[in-house]
Design a protein around this motif. Sequence first.
Motif, mmCIF file in Angstrom:
data_model
loop_
_atom_site.group_PDB
_atom_site.id
_atom_site.type_symbol
_atom_site.label_atom_id
_atom_site.label_comp_id
_atom_site.label_asym_id
_atom_site.label_seq_id
_atom_site.Cartn_x
_atom_site.Cartn_y
_atom_site.Cartn_z
ATOM 1 N N GLN A 1 1.003 3.969 -3.018
ATOM 2 C CA GLN A 1 0.734 5.386 -2.756
ATOM 3 C C GLN A 1 1.881 6.257 -3.259
ATOM 4 O OE1 GLN A 1 1.064 6.667 1.368
ATOM 5 N NE2 GLN A 1 -0.762 7.938 1.149
ATOM 6 N N SER B 1 -3.363 -1.148 -7.737
ATOM 7 C CA SER B 1 -4.639 -0.878 -7.051
ATOM 8 C C SER B 1 -5.681 -0.517 -8.104
ATOM 9 C CB SER B 1 -4.479 0.277 -6.058
ATOM 10 O OG SER B 1 -4.007 1.432 -6.717
ATOM 11 N N GLN C 1 0.835 -1.210 0.000
ATOM 12 C CA GLN C 1 0.000 0.000 0.000
ATOM 13 C C GLN C 1 0.866 1.255 0.000
ATOM 14 O OE1 GLN C 1 -2.630 -0.388 3.384
ATOM 15 N NE2 GLN C 1 -3.447 -2.350 2.628
#
Length: 842
Positions: A411, A627, A407
Motif C-alpha cells: 500500500q 499485488s 500488505q
Amino acid sequence: MIELNTGEIAERIRTLFAQGKQFVFWYDANADFADNIGEITAQLTQTTIGMLPGEQFKTKLEVLSLEKNGEAALIYSPAKKPGLSQNLMADVERYSVEFTADATVMLREELGLEEKHQQFVVDNMKFFGNKERINKFKALTKDRKNNNPVIVILAVLAKANGISSLDILKSVIQTDLEDNQALNEFKKFNVYDHFWQGMSSQFGYFSSEPKLKELLSGMLVITAFDQMELDLPSQVNVYQSFAKTNVIAAVSQLMNMANFTSRMKQIADEVWQFINGESVFKNVEMNDLIKSDVFRNFDLKIMDWAATSLVNSELQPNGVDLRFLTHERQDTMYANEYESAYKMIRKAIPVLAGKAFGDYENVKKFAEAYVDTKNGLANIDTSYRKFVDYRWMLDSELFDSFDTLAQRVEQSYLNGFLNPMIKRWSDVYDIKSIESQKLQRNFYRNNVVSSKNPVVVIVSDALRFEAGQDLAKFINRENQLSAEVDYMITGVPSVTYFGMPSLLPHEELTYDASVPTVLVDGVKATDLASRELVLQKRNAKSMTIAADKVMSTKTEDLKSEFVGKDVIYVYHNGIDAISDNAKTERKTFEATAQTVSEIQSIIKRLRSANRTNFIVTADHGFIYRDSELDTTDKIDLKPANFMKKAPRYAVSKEKFEQTGVDSVAISDVLDNDQEEIVYYPTSANIFMSQGAGKNYVHGGVSPQEMIVPVIAVHSKRGANTSETVEVQLSPVPHRITSRTIIVSFNQLQPISSDVNGATFEAKFVDQAGDVISSTEVINAFSDYQNPSKRIIKKRFVIADQVYDQTQSYFLIVENVENKQEIIREEFTMDLAITGGFDFDFS
C-alpha cells in the motif's frame, strides 16, 4: 585379546637369543598373548614351538631334536607353568632362559602412562582389548600429559577430537539425547559415572539420575538469561547451582562452531519443549529478548514484533533502531534460517518511511533526483524490490506470517510512492526538453563512437536503473574493475522493439505499425544477425553475440572470434524473458537479482578473452507490483483505431483527450515526420487490453520504465583499490578483574563500493592458545556514516578456572573467511576463581 606393540616383545626375545640362549620358555598364564603369538614369532628367525597343556612330552621330543641339530627355539605355552613334579621340561629349562611379559605393564608403557596409573590399565583391560581404541588413546595424549587418563577413555568412546570438556560434551550430544550412543558406550566400559562426575565438576550439574536433556536445559536457560542480563526466574531456580561462567563459555563456543550449529539448533528446540519455554520466558520484555539468540522462538517473537511495529508505523519501537537490530540478528545462531526475513524487514523500513518529492521543474531535475546514488528516489524501488524478493524466499509458514506487513508495504509503495511519482513525472515529461546526450536514440553516437578503445556493449533486456546501480556497486567491489553509473531516457513506448533499435547506429528510425517494430535506416533489426549488419554498416569491425554463447564458448575460441573487433554487442535477456509471461511474472525480482549476477559473470568471462572496456545498458525498464492489478487499476480508452494497444501504451493516428491519459508524438520520439501518436496512462494504472500483465508491465511513461542505466566498466591496472573493512579495539583496561567483560570494537569505515564488509571471530586465549572465554562473532557490515553507529559491543564470559597472574592472556580477533588474525591484545588476570576448564574426574 590385548592389543600391544608386538615389535617390542619380539625385540626382547631376540635379545635373549643374542645372549647365547638356545631355548627360551614363555609361560603365558592367562593366555594374554595367544592371539598375538603369530604376529610376534613372524618377527623371529628362530623356530617357535607351541606347547599346549598335556603336550609336554611331545614338545620335549621336538626340543631334543632341535638341540641335537644345534637349533634354537621359542617354546610358548598359553598356560600356567606346571609344578616341578609335573614339569617334564624342567631339566631343559635349567640350561635355558624363561621369558615373562606382563601385558598390563607393557600396555601402560606403550600408552606413555606413568607407573602410578598401572591399576588404571588393569581396571580397563576390556577397553584396551582393541587396537583401534589403543591407537586413538595414544593419538589424543601424544602431545599432552594427562593426570587422569579416564578422561581419554571418555574421549575415545565419544569419538571426540580432543580431551577437553567441550570436545567430549560436543561429541556426546551429537546423537540422540535420550538413547545416547556415547552414554551407552560409557556404561559398557564402566566409565559412565566418571562422565557425570565430570559434568558436576565442570558445570555444577548434580543429580542422582542425571540426564543430558536436564544438563543442556540448564546450560541453555542460564546462557539465555545471562545474555539478557536478567536473573533466573523462580520456576527455573533449580539451575542456580550450575557453574555459570563455565556454562556460558561452553554454550557460546558450541553455538559458534560452524560444524555444530545445526545440531545446537536441534538441541535448543528439544530444550524449549522440555522446559516449556513459552512459560519460562513469558514475562521477558522485548528490549531484553532481542539481546539473546539461544532459542529460535526468540527470533520468531522478534520478527513478529518488528513486523507489527512497522505495520503500526512505529519505525523505532521502544527506541529500538529496527534497521540496526536486523543487522545484529545476522550475528545469531539462527541467522542462516531467518536472514531473508530480517533483510525483508529492513527493506520495508525505507518504503514505509516514504520519500519527499520535490517540485521538479523539468525532466532533468526529476531524473537527477531519481538517480542520485545516496538519496535518490530509485532507492525506494530497490528497497521494495528486495523486500518482495526476500519475502518470496521464505518458507510457506514464515511467508504467511508476514501477510499484514506485506500488505502495508504494498500500500505504501503503490499509493505513497509509485502513483504520485508517475503523476509528477507525467506532469514534467516533455521529450523535447530532454538533453540530446540523455536520449536513448543517441546512445551509439554518445557512447560507442566516442570510445577511444574497443568496447563491449552489454544490452540487458529490462535492466532498469536501480538494478543497474546494484550491478555497479557489486562490480566496484571486485578486483581490477571500476564502474561508473550514468543514465539515459528511453523513448515512448518504453518497449523492446523501440529500445533495441534505438541503441544501434542509424541515420533514421521509423515506426512500422505492421509488425510492429522500429526500422533502422529502413531495415528491420529484430535479431542478432540483422543487428550485426546494422552495426557493420557503421563500423565493419563490429559483431553481435548472445550472452548464453559467451558463457558456453571456450575462452580461446572467444579470443579468436573477437580478433580485430572494435565493437561487440552482447545481448542478454534475463528479466523480460521471465517477467513478460503470465506464468512466471511473479519471479520478476528473482530474475532481476539473477541478471545482476549473470552480467558480472559475463564481464569476467569477456575479460578473460582480453576485453577491458564495457558499457552495460538496457532497452527499457519496468514497473512491478506484487499485488495483482484489478479492474479499478485499468483505464478503458475511448473508442479509436489503435494500431497497437498494450497495458501501458497505445498507438493511433487519431487525436483525442481523456482524463488520466496523455500522449506524445512518435515524430518527437524518433525525430522524424510520422503521424502516429503514443497514448499512455499518467498514473501506475494500465489500459484494458488483451493479455495484460497482472504484476509486470512496461511501455509507459515513468522513471521506472524510461530511466535506464548506462554503466561504464573498465579494467583497472595495478593493485586492487577495494579494501576489507577494518575493525579496531576501543580503549579498554588490560587487567581483567571480572568474569564478564564488555569490549567495544570500532568499525573504522562504512561499507561502500570501495570497502567490503567482513565477519570476524573474537575470543580470549591463554599462552598455549587454549580458549578461555565465550566466542563472539563480529559482523562488520554497517554502512552508517556516523562512526558512533558503527561501534560494536560484545560481551565475553571468562571461564571459571585458576589463572596465573604472572602470565599473559590474549584477546584475539580473526577474519572468519581467511583466518587472518587482525587483533592480538595482551591482558593480565586478577580473578579469584577456582575450578577447571577441563574435566576434573579425580
